[in-house]
Design a protein around this motif. Structure first.
Motif, PDB file in Angstrom:
ATOM      1  N   LEU A  74      -6.950  -0.225  -3.694  1.00 12.32           N
ATOM      2  CA  LEU A  74      -6.717  -0.405  -2.265  1.00 12.32           C
ATOM      3  C   LEU A  74      -6.647  -1.883  -1.885  1.00 12.32           C
ATOM      4  O   LEU A  74      -7.518  -2.665  -2.249  1.00 12.32           O
ATOM      5  N   ASP A  75      -5.620  -2.219  -1.142  1.00  8.53           N
ATOM      6  CA  ASP A  75      -5.470  -3.542  -0.551  1.00  8.53           C
ATOM      7  C   ASP A  75      -5.709  -3.364   0.945  1.00  8.53           C
ATOM      8  O   ASP A  75      -4.833  -2.876   1.667  1.00  8.53           O
ATOM      9  N   THR A  76      -6.895  -3.725   1.414  1.00 12.99           N
ATOM     10  CA  THR A  76      -7.247  -3.491   2.815  1.00 12.99           C
ATOM     11  C   THR A  76      -6.421  -4.334   3.786  1.00 12.99           C
ATOM     12  O   THR A  76      -6.398  -4.050   4.978  1.00 12.99           O
ATOM     13  N   ASP A 123      -2.888  -4.781   8.537  1.00 11.48           N
ATOM     14  CA  ASP A 123      -1.516  -5.028   9.012  1.00 11.48           C
ATOM     15  C   ASP A 123      -0.893  -3.795   9.674  1.00 11.48           C
ATOM     16  O   ASP A 123       0.232  -3.869  10.173  1.00 11.48           O
ATOM     17  N   ARG A 124      -1.609  -2.652   9.624  1.00 13.70           N
ATOM     18  CA  ARG A 124      -1.116  -1.389  10.202  1.00 13.70           C
ATOM     19  C   ARG A 124       0.157  -0.911   9.498  1.00 13.70           C
ATOM     20  O   ARG A 124       1.078  -0.400  10.127  1.00 13.70           O
ATOM     21  N   THR A 125       0.177  -1.052   8.173  1.00 14.79           N
ATOM     22  CA  THR A 125       1.329  -0.629   7.377  1.00 14.79           C
ATOM     23  C   THR A 125       0.923   0.336   6.265  1.00 14.79           C
ATOM     24  O   THR A 125       1.686   0.545   5.321  1.00 14.79           O
ATOM     25  N   GLY A 166      -3.028  12.118   0.146  1.00 12.58           N
ATOM     26  CA  GLY A 166      -2.331  10.972  -0.416  1.00 12.58           C
ATOM     27  C   GLY A 166      -2.384   9.781   0.513  1.00 12.58           C
ATOM     28  O   GLY A 166      -2.791   9.894   1.683  1.00 12.58           O
ATOM     29  N   CYS A 167      -1.965   8.644  -0.023  1.00 21.15           N
ATOM     30  CA  CYS A 167      -1.936   7.424   0.772  1.00 21.15           C
ATOM     31  C   CYS A 167      -0.916   6.470   0.147  1.00 21.15           C
ATOM     32  O   CYS A 167      -0.560   6.589  -1.022  1.00 21.15           O
ATOM     33  N   GLY A 168      -0.457   5.550   0.944  1.00 18.36           N
ATOM     34  CA  GLY A 168       0.493   4.556   0.469  1.00 18.36           C
ATOM     35  C   GLY A 168       1.019   3.771   1.652  1.00 18.36           C
ATOM     36  O   GLY A 168       0.862   4.185   2.805  1.00 18.36           O
ATOM     37  N   GLY A 169       1.632   2.653   1.360  1.00 20.35           N
ATOM     38  CA  GLY A 169       2.113   1.844   2.459  1.00 20.35           C
ATOM     39  C   GLY A 169       3.217   0.902   2.049  1.00 20.35           C
ATOM     40  O   GLY A 169       3.751   0.973   0.951  1.00 20.35           O
ATOM     41  N   TRP A 170       3.506   0.021   2.951  1.00 21.54           N
ATOM     42  CA  TRP A 170       4.537  -0.986   2.717  1.00 21.54           C
ATOM     43  C   TRP A 170       3.991  -2.294   3.248  1.00 21.54           C
ATOM     44  O   TRP A 170       2.984  -2.334   3.958  1.00 21.54           O
ATOM     45  N   SER A 171       4.653  -3.381   2.892  1.00 18.82           N
ATOM     46  CA  SER A 171       4.169  -4.669   3.347  1.00 18.82           C
ATOM     47  C   SER A 171       5.300  -5.623   3.633  1.00 18.82           C
ATOM     48  O   SER A 171       6.336  -5.598   2.975  1.00 18.82           O
ATOM     49  N   ARG A 172       5.031  -6.458   4.606  1.00 13.85           N
ATOM     50  CA  ARG A 172       5.927  -7.572   4.918  1.00 13.85           C
ATOM     51  C   ARG A 172       5.423  -8.841   4.236  1.00 13.85           C
ATOM     52  O   ARG A 172       5.895  -9.924   4.468  1.00 13.85           O
ATOM     53  N   ALA A 210       9.952  -0.281   7.352  1.00 10.22           N
ATOM     54  CA  ALA A 210      10.539  -1.540   6.878  1.00 10.22           C
ATOM     55  C   ALA A 210      11.906  -1.775   7.514  1.00 10.22           C
ATOM     56  O   ALA A 210      12.237  -2.898   7.895  1.00 10.22           O
ATOM     57  N   ARG A 211      12.675  -0.706   7.628  1.00  9.06           N
ATOM     58  CA  ARG A 211      13.995  -0.806   8.267  1.00  9.06           C
ATOM     59  C   ARG A 211      13.862  -1.279   9.717  1.00  9.06           C
ATOM     60  O   ARG A 211      14.671  -2.087  10.172  1.00  9.06           O
ATOM     61  N   THR A 212      12.859  -0.781  10.436  1.00  8.09           N
ATOM     62  CA  THR A 212      12.694  -1.178  11.842  1.00  8.09           C
ATOM     63  C   THR A 212      12.339  -2.657  11.977  1.00  8.09           C
ATOM     64  O   THR A 212      12.527  -3.231  13.047  1.00  8.09           O
TER      65      THR A 212
END
Length: 176
Positions: free
Chosen positions: A46-48, A53-55, A67-73, A127-129
């Motif tokens: 986990l990267d908190t 970042d709410r992603t 499950g869990c997962g996310g994206w990052s800027r 990410a598209r948004t």
């Protein structure tokens, strides 16, 4: 079975860490030897920052975390809070850089039920948004089939031995 998607909150990490440990130990075992599975814990987790970042997303089924997962800027491609050497918190430029899909895990009791695809779609949409035209991720051997089916293509195959044994990983990319 109804999948419910939500953003992760500050109270989620204990449950997410348990899910991640179980997923690494169970789902990587058919692909890696025991030393590689143990080493995977040193480079995954986990990267908190993603929660802050709410992603970062959580999928639940009847209240259970599936499950869990996310994206990052941010530029970090993979790794958890404990993998300091992998961290690169610099913000990406969506005009020329790919968003990062990060820390995707499915509870072993919920594999092959659409959990990963739901999270991946939510990451790509978000990410598209923010004007990202592509996404990159670092896949495990166990995750590669899901990402390939979703249109990701291998860019590079690498090995990370940070945890003491060489863990094969695949950098993958997709146009959004």
């Amino acid at each position: 079975m109804t999948l419910a998607l939500r953003l992760a909150v500050e109270a989620d990490p204990p449950a997410l860490k348990r899910l991640m440990e179980r997923a690494i130990d169970t789902l990587l075992s058919p692909w890696l030897d025991p030393a590689q599975v143990r080493a995977s814990h040193a480079i995954m987790g986990l990267d908190t920052q993603l929660i802050a970042d709410r992603t970062y997303f959580v999928v639940t089924v009847a209240g259970a975390v599936a499950g869990c997962g996310g994206w990052s800027r941010r530029a970090t491609l993979y790794g958890g809070d404990h993998s300091i050497e992998l961290r690169e918190p610099r913000l990406l430029d969506p005009r020329i850089e790919a968003a990062r899909v990060r820390a995707m895990y499915t509870d072993p009791d919920f594999v092959r039920r659409g959990v990963g695809r739901l999270i991946l779609q939510a990451c790509e949409d978000a990410a598209r948004t923010e004007s990202f035209a592509s996404a990159e991720l670092m896949a495990t051997l166990a995750g590669e089939p899901l990402y390939a089916a979703a249109g990701y293509r291998p860019v590079d195959r690498v090995t990370d031995a940070t945890g003491g044994a060489p863990v094969p990983l695949i950098r993958m990319r997709k146009s959004l």
